[in-house]
Scaffold this active site. Structure first.
Site, PDB file in Angstrom:
ATOM      1  N   ASP A 152     -43.891 -28.518  30.975  1.00  0.00           N
ATOM      2  CA  ASP A 152     -43.251 -29.574  29.941  1.00  0.00           C
ATOM      3  C   ASP A 152     -43.228 -29.132  28.615  1.00  0.00           C
ATOM      4  O   ASP A 152     -43.981 -28.204  28.296  1.00  0.00           O
ATOM      5  CB  ASP A 152     -44.261 -30.955  29.956  1.00  0.00           C
ATOM      6  CG  ASP A 152     -43.155 -32.228  29.862  1.00  0.00           C
ATOM      7  OD1 ASP A 152     -42.301 -32.143  29.058  1.00  0.00           O
ATOM      8  OD2 ASP A 152     -43.994 -33.453  30.117  1.00  0.00           O
ATOM      9  N   GLU A 157     -39.889 -26.445  24.568  1.00  0.00           N
ATOM     10  CA  GLU A 157     -38.741 -26.021  23.635  1.00  0.00           C
ATOM     11  C   GLU A 157     -39.458 -24.931  22.782  1.00  0.00           C
ATOM     12  O   GLU A 157     -38.350 -24.160  22.323  1.00  0.00           O
ATOM     13  CB  GLU A 157     -38.404 -27.105  22.840  1.00  0.00           C
ATOM     14  CG  GLU A 157     -37.789 -28.196  23.478  1.00  0.00           C
ATOM     15  CD  GLU A 157     -38.832 -28.911  24.400  1.00  0.00           C
ATOM     16  OE1 GLU A 157     -38.171 -29.857  25.443  1.00  0.00           O
ATOM     17  OE2 GLU A 157     -39.812 -29.446  24.129  1.00  0.00           O
ATOM     18  N   ASP A 170     -36.546 -36.756  27.987  1.00  0.00           N
ATOM     19  CA  ASP A 170     -37.163 -37.795  27.853  1.00  0.00           C
ATOM     20  C   ASP A 170     -35.917 -38.729  27.318  1.00  0.00           C
ATOM     21  O   ASP A 170     -35.819 -39.507  26.144  1.00  0.00           O
ATOM     22  CB  ASP A 170     -38.202 -38.050  26.992  1.00  0.00           C
ATOM     23  CG  ASP A 170     -39.281 -37.328  27.400  1.00  0.00           C
ATOM     24  OD1 ASP A 170     -39.568 -37.211  28.412  1.00  0.00           O
ATOM     25  OD2 ASP A 170     -40.250 -37.005  26.309  1.00  0.00           O
TER      26      ASP A 170
END
Length: 946
Positions: free
Chosen positions: A550, A553, A627
């Site tokens: 997760d 980025e 998300d």
């Protein structure tokens, strides 16, 4: 064998001399142009990486960079090529491709073997190289421009959320962000592609950043020049005005700029409007970018341009264009209801550019050592993607269990919660292969320890074992984030492998009362090895099957400004974060993949990652779209986002079915309410679409997303979702064969219509239909209470309704039925679809009887692929294929001889062959399908349609 015609050759041993001339060696051609578009360009290098792949480099330095690409695999052997000279033009030729380079300008053109031009750089080369220095490191701001054919469509660039599909003439900023995955690859309907090999902030199209609204003449509500009127209401029910300000920008997009909101303003129940007039100084298309969280509407001259919602902490973007006249005033109104607490809003614009310039192909990047791009060609878009994977690495055959159904939620707070859900799936006989343990299973102050909180997870290994005993697999969330008090943080930090800025600035996260930590530097080889060792020690040894990576980025601080994001990951092991900004997820996945494969090779690696980059596919990855919100708008946005991600060469993608971030009205919805009715329909439609994405996965915040928590058994939502779950499993012989083709044939599962129907220009902008393999066209429904939708049927092909077998002629658009329970799906003439038994998990039964649906009216072929399901033995040839070929002229299906073998293979089986024809409508239902039963033991068999 290289053959070089050296007529007019000027030997140049180094770059230190004046421009002009060329040289050639075993690996390629170097040209020193006399008059390039940018005089800073010293040399241009063409290196064949394959018969249909040529790398082009351009430098302003006195030598080419020797840094290895993070994306492209090393060139293991040189490619045969010839170089000849024709006046000013140097011609490099491989067996299938020709590149011509002007000795004067350095302009490069690409031609096929028949001499047809495929692509050319802009006149004089279209190159721009500007010297910069970041953190004491010298580099270059770079840009390359090519001419675009009038009749082509351009796709790829990764996964973005603003509904763009065909990127011809469009702009896109390429950086990594939650819900945004940037991959600098484009593929053209003219059967070529470009991989832009740069890792920094990049812009496709217009190289300018979007500018503030003060580039217009602004007029407030009173007609006074210089600003818009901003009205801040702190109670939207009473309409109480907190303050009115005159503002010449709307720029509250990050943690820095939101400090400019009025001091003391409470956003909890607020409403803010900006209103006035814009007066452009130029005539033409103005392109607007609205950055929004909360409920946002914008009108230009009374026309609603966007109506959106996103949760407060995770903004998204909307794009729209307005054709404006210089000197004319345009009324603008932006109406914003923050979704409580901290929230973000912005509005920026790009002034017009020359239309011809806008239509060109352009990549601009903030920092690199030089210009590097790879030109890839083929006879189809599939060929181009195959070239891309040859260049950047094959995608593996995913383990068979991964192609089943995944159940997840944010989050199972105890091991009992997770196991109870698993048991209920089995009791209800709802097929399931995987369950997911999301974040925060660790003690609250030990993020990054990978340890379980013993109070909530007293026996983590026992939990994993029980999942396995119930014929399921389990994935666990692993972040590259470490609280500074953990031993794991200290292990990284002592080696200089932690990004220190967040710790030095005492940045606290959102876990009450807030904890200080940071991310590790995935660019350092030793750090990657250590990351895997820590995961192995705490998690892999417990038997976890898959890794959820997760926030890759990396999201060290959500909603930080772009500059502060760079500061937070600076420096990397390789250099300034400015230069390596976009490739963190690639490096992070590389460490896990290589680490696990070094342990043992009998279990395929599976990685789910929130970010991605070119080359990710070689590391066993699936990327999901982040998300996203629980709104119809976001459901619709996933379709072009997914197709473009696949067209970027990345075959495995998924999303949070139902959306992750939930509107509060759904959290509060009561039985019988309109909100509950809409919630169930939204999830049903999303589920229907999700069953035909490469990975079938449900995830999201409360309300819980298990079928029985969305709707009770017997409700049409429950029954529809159950139908598509079971349908996915019935189609497993078809789906797993597509997965095999991804590796063996560099295939793409989720396919834009442009891939299979490239000659039909009507499909170039169809962004809400796609092919799932070559045999099924999926047409998701994304509007509330829609019971029909428009479907385009590509020309020169007949089509069959999947559910009824009804025939539809191609080359037309029709309004088709889309009842609540069903998503429109069609099979093209020539499709061959294989269906197996009803199962509860992917390996419950061997498919001893496979129903084969043959959709007549055109020739067709399909290859049934099987292997050992979970290991890497297929890389050593342990797999089998059975070819199915339908000849429409003689109405014969040939089931060819089986090729290959593997342990546990079915040597004998039966095929139930069902022919579907315009005058023989047969819907998909293997349980009642009456066809011709064929015994098969590996030898070729023919079945005639009578």
């Amino acid at each position: 064998m290289k053959k070089f015609l050296l007529l007019g050759f000027i030997a140049i041993l180094g770059f230190g001399c004046s421009q002009g001339g060329w040289k050639v060696d075993d690996s390629g051609l170097t040209v020193f142009p006399e008059d390039p578009s940018d005089q800073a360009v010293q040399a241009i290098r063409l290196t064949p990486f394959g018969e249909e792949i040529i790398k082009v480099s351009a430098t302003a330095a006195d030598a080419f960079s020797n840094e290895e690409s993070l994306v492209a695999l090393p060139l293991e052997k040189t490619v045969d090529f010839d170089v000849t000279e024709d006046g000013d033009i140097l011609i490099l030729t491989t067996a299938k491709l020709t590149a011509k380079v002007s000795q004067t300008t350095g302009e490069v053109q690409f031609f096929d073997a028949d001499g047809n031009m495929i692509l050319q750089e802009k006149e004089k080369g279209g190159k721009t190289i500007k010297s910069i220095e970041v953190d004491g490191v010298k580099g270059y701001e770079v840009r390359q421009v090519w001419e675009s054919h009038d009749d082509e469509g351009l796709y790829g660039l990764g996964q973005h959320q603003a509904h763009d599909f065909n990127y011809k003439g469009k702009n896109e900023e390429l950086f990594q962000y939650n819900t945004k995955v940037s991959v600098p690859v484009i593929v053209s309907t003219r059967n070529y592609g470009i991989l832009w090999d740069n890792y920094s902030l990049t812009r496709w199209g217009d190289p300018r950043p979007y500018g503030q609204l003060d580039q217009f003449k602004l007029f407030n509500n009173e007609g006074e020049e210089g600003s818009l009127t901003a009205t801040y209401i702190d109670n939207k029910e009473t309409g109480n005005v907190f303050t009115v300000r005159q503002e010449n920008t709307i720029d509250y997009e990050n943690l820095t700029t939101i400090e400019n909101f009025p001091e003391g303003f409470d956003f909890t129940n607020a409403r803010i409007t900006w209103e006035g007039e814009l007066q452009p100084e130029e005539t033409g298309i103005h392109r607007f970018l609205m950055y929004y969280a909360g409920y946002t509407k914008i009108w230009i001259d009374g026309e609603l341009m966007a109506d959106r919602w996103r949760t407060a902490w995770n903004p998204s973007v909307a794009k729209f264009e307005v054709d404006m006249e210089a000197g004319k005033k345009y009324h603008v109104k932006l109406d914003w209801i923050p979704d409580g607490g901290e929230s973000y809003i912005g509005l920026k614009a790009l002034t017009p550019v020359d239309p011809a310039e806008q239509e060109r192909i352009s990549f601009w990047s903030e920092m690199g050592d030089q210009i590097d791009y790879y030109f890839m060609a083929g006879n189809s878009m599939d060929d181009v993607i195959s070239r891309y994977r040859e260049l950047t690495g094959k995608a593996q055959v995913m383990p068979k269990w991964a192609m089943g159904f995944w159940q997840s939620r944010e989050r199972y707070k105890t091991q009992d919660e997770l196991l109870d859900v698993l048991h209920e799936f089995r009791e209800r006989e709802i097929p399931l292969d995987n369950i997911v343990q999301d974040w925060s299973y660790w003690p609250v102050d030990q993020w990054g320890s990978h340890e379980f909180d013993k109070e909530r997870f007293p026996d983590a290994k026992g939990m994993v074992d029980e999942v396995h005993e119930n014929n399921a697999r389990i994935m666990i969330s692993v972040w590259p984030k470490f609280y500074h008090n953990t031993e794991h943080f200290k292990e990284f930090d002592k080696n200089g492998w932690m990004y220190r800025q967040a710790v030095e600035d005492s940045i606290k996260d959102w876990i009450y009362p807030g904890y200080v930590g940071s991310f590790y530097d995935a660019y350092a080889p030793g750090a990657r090895e250590l990351f895997w060792e820590q995961i192995k020690e705490e998690l892999y040894t417990k038997g976890f099957d898959a890794w959820w990576l997760d926030a890759t980025e990396p999201d060290i601080l959500s909603n930080a400004s772009m500059e502060y994001r760079k500061d937070l990951m600076n420096p990397t092991h390789l250099g300034p974060s400015t230069q390596y900004f976009n490739a963190f997820a690639l490096m992070n996945a590389k460490g896990i993949y290589e680490g696990q494969r070094a342990e043992k090779n009998d279990e395929r690696v599976f990685i789910l990652t929130r970010s991605g980059f070119a080359g990710m596919q070689r590391f066993g990855t699936v990327t999901w779209s982040g998300d996203i919100g629980t709104v119809w708008e976001d459901l619709k946005a996933q379709i072009p986002a997914a197709i473009n991600f696949s067209l970027s060469g990345m075959p495995y993608w998924t999303m949070d079915i139902g959306g992750f971030c939930v509107e509060k009205r759904y959290e509060r919805a009561e039985e019988g309410s309109e909100d509950m009715k809409e919630w169930r329909e939204l999830n049903t439609r999303w589920y229907q679409f999700g069953a035909f994405s490469p990975l079938f996965r449900v995830h999201g915040q409360y309300p819980y997303r298990e079928l029985w928590n969305i709707a009770p058994k017997g409700h049409k939502a429950y029954e529809s979702m159950l139908y598509y779950n079971k349908l996915r499993y019935r189609l497993m012989p078809y789906i797993y064969s597509l997965t095999g083709a991804v590796y063996h044939d560099n295939y793409t599962i989720m396919r834009g219509l442009v891939m299979d129907y490239t000659d039909d220009q009507n499909v170039y902008n169809i962004d809400d239909q796609f092919m799932f393999g070559g045999g099924l066209m999926a047409c998701p429904v994304y509007e509330y209470e829609a019971r029909s939708r428009e479907v385009y049927f590509p020309e020169n092909k007949g089509w069959y309704d999947f559910y009824t077998g009804e025939f539809v002629e191609g080359g037309q658009t029709k309004e088709v039925d889309a009842p609540y329970e069903r998503m429109p799906m069609y099979a093209p003439a020539g499709a061959i679809i294989t269906a197996g038994p009803e199962i509860q998990y992917t390996t419950e039964k061997k498919p001893e009887l496979i129903t084969v649906y043959v959709y007549t009216g055109d020739d067709g072929e399909f290859e049934l692929y099987e292997d050992e399901n979970t290991n890497y033995n297929y890389e050593e040839g342990k797999f089998s294929t059975i070819p199915f070929t339908y000849n429409n002229d003689n109405k014969t299906l040939t089931i060819g001889s089986r090729q290959g073998s593997f342990e546990g293979m079915l040597n004998e089986r039966q095929f139930n062959v069902v022919f579907v024809a315009p005058d023989k409508s047969v819907g998909f239902n293997p349980d009642v399908a009456r066809g011709q039963l064929v015994d098969y033991s590996g030898q070729a068999v023919e079945v005639v349609f009578e």
